[in-house]
Design a protein around this motif. Structure first.
Motif, PDB file in Angstrom:
ATOM      1  N   LYS A  45     105.539  -6.813  73.136  1.00 12.55           N
ATOM      2  CA  LYS A  45     104.367  -7.094  73.184  1.00 12.55           C
ATOM      3  C   LYS A  45     103.294  -6.024  74.270  1.00 12.55           C
ATOM      4  CE  LYS A  45     104.743 -12.055  72.341  1.00 12.55           C
ATOM      5  NZ  LYS A  45     104.523 -13.246  72.892  1.00 12.55           N
ATOM      6  N   GLU A  46     104.248  -5.434  75.173  1.00 18.07           N
ATOM      7  CA  GLU A  46     103.688  -4.425  76.071  1.00 18.07           C
ATOM      8  C   GLU A  46     103.014  -3.173  75.297  1.00 18.07           C
ATOM      9  OE1 GLU A  46     104.964  -1.925  80.107  1.00 18.07           O
ATOM     10  OE2 GLU A  46     105.837  -3.607  79.556  1.00 18.07           O
ATOM     11  N   GLU A  47     101.959  -2.771  75.892  1.00 11.63           N
ATOM     12  CA  GLU A  47     101.095  -1.558  75.305  1.00 11.63           C
ATOM     13  C   GLU A  47     102.073  -0.221  75.297  1.00 11.63           C
ATOM     14  OE1 GLU A  47      97.098   0.802  75.739  1.00 11.63           O
ATOM     15  OE2 GLU A  47      97.347  -0.965  77.117  1.00 11.63           O
ATOM     16  N   ILE A  66     104.965   3.894  78.220  1.00 10.49           N
ATOM     17  CA  ILE A  66     104.692   2.480  78.424  1.00 10.49           C
ATOM     18  C   ILE A  66     104.506   2.315  80.045  1.00 10.49           C
ATOM     19  CG2 ILE A  66     106.112   0.319  78.775  1.00 10.49           C
ATOM     20  CD1 ILE A  66     107.416   1.069  76.229  1.00 10.49           C
ATOM     21  N   GLY A  67     103.590   1.621  80.318  1.00 13.27           N
ATOM     22  CA  GLY A  67     103.061   1.200  81.723  1.00 13.27           C
ATOM     23  C   GLY A  67     102.715   2.561  82.562  1.00 13.27           C
ATOM     24  N   LEU A 277     101.139  -4.105  85.338  1.00 13.60           N
ATOM     25  CA  LEU A 277     102.072  -4.809  84.386  1.00 13.60           C
ATOM     26  C   LEU A 277     103.455  -5.164  85.192  1.00 13.60           C
ATOM     27  CD1 LEU A 277     101.413  -2.705  81.217  1.00 13.60           C
ATOM     28  CD2 LEU A 277     100.687  -5.021  81.773  1.00 13.60           C
ATOM     29  N   SER A 279     106.293  -5.696  84.016  1.00 10.94           N
ATOM     30  CA  SER A 279     107.382  -4.643  83.528  1.00 10.94           C
ATOM     31  C   SER A 279     107.244  -3.410  84.343  1.00 10.94           C
ATOM     32  CB  SER A 279     107.181  -4.719  81.955  1.00 10.94           C
ATOM     33  OG  SER A 279     106.096  -4.149  81.489  1.00 10.94           O
ATOM     34  N   THR A 280     106.094  -2.926  84.504  1.00  5.91           N
ATOM     35  CA  THR A 280     105.834  -1.642  85.266  1.00  5.91           C
ATOM     36  C   THR A 280     106.443  -1.883  86.765  1.00  5.91           C
ATOM     37  OG1 THR A 280     104.213  -1.015  83.929  1.00  5.91           O
ATOM     38  CG2 THR A 280     104.423   0.080  86.106  1.00  5.91           C
ATOM     39  N   GLU A 323      98.044 -13.806  83.142  1.00  4.34           N
ATOM     40  CA  GLU A 323      98.228 -13.277  81.656  1.00  4.34           C
ATOM     41  C   GLU A 323      96.848 -12.650  81.071  1.00  4.34           C
ATOM     42  OE1 GLU A 323     101.048 -14.822  78.274  1.00  4.34           O
ATOM     43  OE2 GLU A 323      98.974 -15.943  78.050  1.00  4.34           O
ATOM     44  N   VAL A 328     101.570 -10.833  77.889  1.00  4.12           N
ATOM     45  CA  VAL A 328     101.718  -9.775  78.410  1.00  4.12           C
ATOM     46  C   VAL A 328     101.202 -10.196  80.084  1.00  4.12           C
ATOM     47  CG1 VAL A 328     101.352  -7.516  79.296  1.00  4.12           C
ATOM     48  CG2 VAL A 328     101.575  -8.004  76.953  1.00  4.12           C
ATOM     49  N   SER A 330     100.490  -9.708  84.368  1.00  3.65           N
ATOM     50  CA  SER A 330     100.109  -8.696  85.261  1.00  3.65           C
ATOM     51  C   SER A 330     100.033  -9.229  86.678  1.00  3.65           C
ATOM     52  CB  SER A 330      98.848  -7.937  84.783  1.00  3.65           C
ATOM     53  OG  SER A 330      99.042  -7.201  83.411  1.00  3.65           O
TER      54      SER A 330
END
Length: 522
Positions: A45-47, A66-67, A277, A279-280, A323, A328, A330
């Motif tokens: 789902k991450e950009e 990504i990120g 993000l 994840s970042t 969200e 996603v 952040s």
């Protein structure tokens, strides 16, 4: 390939079907990665952006972002990981080691020649000609470059480690790396080896080549690169057995997770990065904050998932997580004034910490005990950018001085019955000066009284009575919310007695007492 600036043709978000195809291509190109780690690398789902560009030599390259970080690039239908990806998966490719001084040449576009390859006691990795390989530096497994093997391992050894070893495609500090967040390689300790092993037992010394005549291909002139004797510190940064046994693995991982999280917020994340993000935060910041010799693995912690850990950090009111798009999350806010910051250290404590770190990680030079070998962490702490690849050792005094100079100065003032007052910056002494006024008259000016808890008005009233001279109180030039006291005549003798004998201030905090009138003179 990315030693010089490239030209971007397009930058678009990837489609769902293309994302699935990319995941399949990555699985096929790097089968050792495994399905779970491929899903981590390319989340659902991450950009994910696809950047089409032309390298400076005209090669058409596709980069996957990504990120904000490039994670993969594709050249002639072949997929390659970037250094950002290799820092999270350092064992993805067979890795060869070179000297820190060589990195600058690789960044400039040079290929890696075999005399620059360091042969470990366990021998070189087994590769075939054309295999994709990672290149790391002595003492740190975090890759700093990727390249294609110009010959097989058997051919390398048969050549006596002479000739071209690897065609370098991408490096830390090149323009592809600069298109990301520009983070530095994490400190990853070399794999532990049997301490009884030695180079002589495993490798023919003749295969090391002549290190003093190491050369690199790709420069206008092949110049010789000299580097000092060095050895891999295989125990650098490793946890002691006692500390490992004293706490359960899950508790150790919880502590490491907290440490990396707070370190990332304090030293890497800026207000301008928000919203960030999650994840970042993990992939680009927390992993790179992991101490040397340790590996952050959230699944081994009590939280199991990053989202659960961040929920706990939100309950602690350190961060706020939202969200912003479906599925996603952040980080949208950080409490920068949270008590995690603001701890202070005295100079003596800093010295003890640095000395203990160097000794614990075996960084004291074996041939000269007055020198300390610089590992990646010390390099980041004390070296300037132009020294990163040329300075490998420092004397103790120089190392300790640089550590202190690079820290934020602060001072603490304690008054009876009050909480200590901590302020950033250097402690300014009480400043006493003489100024010349009209008709050759002198006045005594004193500044910075407030820093030491002294009221300028009270000091002025006392001096006016004792010196039988007029006083003036005015704003101190260039100092916000600070007053100066001006007394008619040279009154430094009276002022010194007041400060030293009655207020009992140490003389080292008073500047200008030497300007008092000499005995017998007015």
């Amino acid at each position: 390939m990315f030693a010089k600036a490239f030209r971007v043709k397009s930058n678009t978000a990837i489609k769902g079907s293309d994302r699935r195809k990319l995941r399949a291509d990555v699985t096929a190109a790097f089968p050792t990665l495994g399905t779970d780690r491929v899903s981590e690398l390319i989340p659902g789902k991450e950009e994910l952006n696809v950047v089409k560009l032309y390298a400076h030599k005209g090669d058409a390259v596709t980069v996957y972002m990504i990120g904000g970080n490039p994670i993969l690039f594709e050249l002639e239908k072949n997929l390659y990981p970037t250094v950002y990806t290799l820092w999270s998966y350092p064992d993805l490719l067979p890795a060869f080691t070179t000297w820190p001084l060589v990195l600058e040449k690789l960044v400039g576009g040079a290929d890696l020649m075999l005399p620059g390859v360091v042969v470990p006691p366990t021998g070189l990795p087994q590769v075939q000609q054309g295999d994709l390989c990672a290149i790391a530096l002595v003492g740190n497994r975090a890759p700093v470059a990727i390249g294609v093997a110009a010959m097989s391992t058997t051919q390398m050894l048969a050549s006596g480690l002479k000739g071209k070893g690897f065609s370098v495609l991408h490096t830390y500090q090149d323009h592809l790396w600069k298109s990301g967040d520009k983070s530095s390689p994490p400190a990853i300790a070399p794999l532990a080896m049997n301490p009884t092993d030695s180079n002589e037992e495993k490798v023919d010394p003749g295969l090391h080549g002549n290190l003093s005549s190491l050369t690199l291909e790709g420069e206008e002139e092949n110049r010789k690169v000299h580097h000092p004797e060095a050895s891999e510190d295989t125990s650098s940064g490793a946890l002691s057995q006692d500390s490992q046994d004293s706490k359960p693995l899950q508790e150790q991982m919880d502590e490491l997770l907290h440490q990396c999280f707070l370190h990332a917020l304090k030293s890497r994340v800026k207000k301008a990065d928000l919203p960030l993000l999650t994840s970042t935060l993990l992939g680009s910041h927390m992993f790179s904050c992991c101490p040397e010799g340790q590996q952050l693995d959230i699944k081994k912690s009590s939280y199991k998932k990053l989202s659960k850990f961040l929920q706990h950090m939100q309950q602690e009111q350190i961060v706020q997580v939202k969200e912003l798009s479906k599925g996603v999350e952040s980080i949208v806010a950080v409490d920068w004034r949270h008590p995690r910051k603001g701890s202070t250290l005295e100079g003596g404590e800093v010295r003890r910490i640095v000395i203990d770190y160097a000794k614990r990680n075996s960084l004291v030079d074996a041939d000269n005990r007055n020198l300390v070998r610089l590992d990646p962490i010390l390099c980041d702490c004390v070296l300037e950018k132009n020294e990163q690849h040329s300075v490998t050792k420092l004397p103790w005094d120089d190392l300790l001085t640089r550590c202190l100079q690079n820290m934020q100065p602060a001072y603490q003032v304690t008054f009876p019955g009050q909480e200590p007052i901590l302020k950033k910056g250097k402690l300014s002494p009480i400043d006493i000066t003489l100024a010349q006024k009209a008709y050759n008259k002198k006045v005594t000016v004193v500044r910075n009284l407030e820093t030491y808890g002294l009221d300028p008005c009270s000091v002025a009233a006392t001096l006016q009575q004792r010196c039988q001279a007029s006083t003036i109180i005015s704003p101190a030039p260039g100092a916000k919310d600070s007053l100066q006291v001006q007394i008619q005549g040279n009154q430094i003798h009276h002022l010194g007695r007041l400060l030293l004998e009655e207020y009992r201030l140490p003389g080292k905090y008073i500047q200008g007492l030497e300007k008092a009138p000499k005995p017998g003179k007015k």
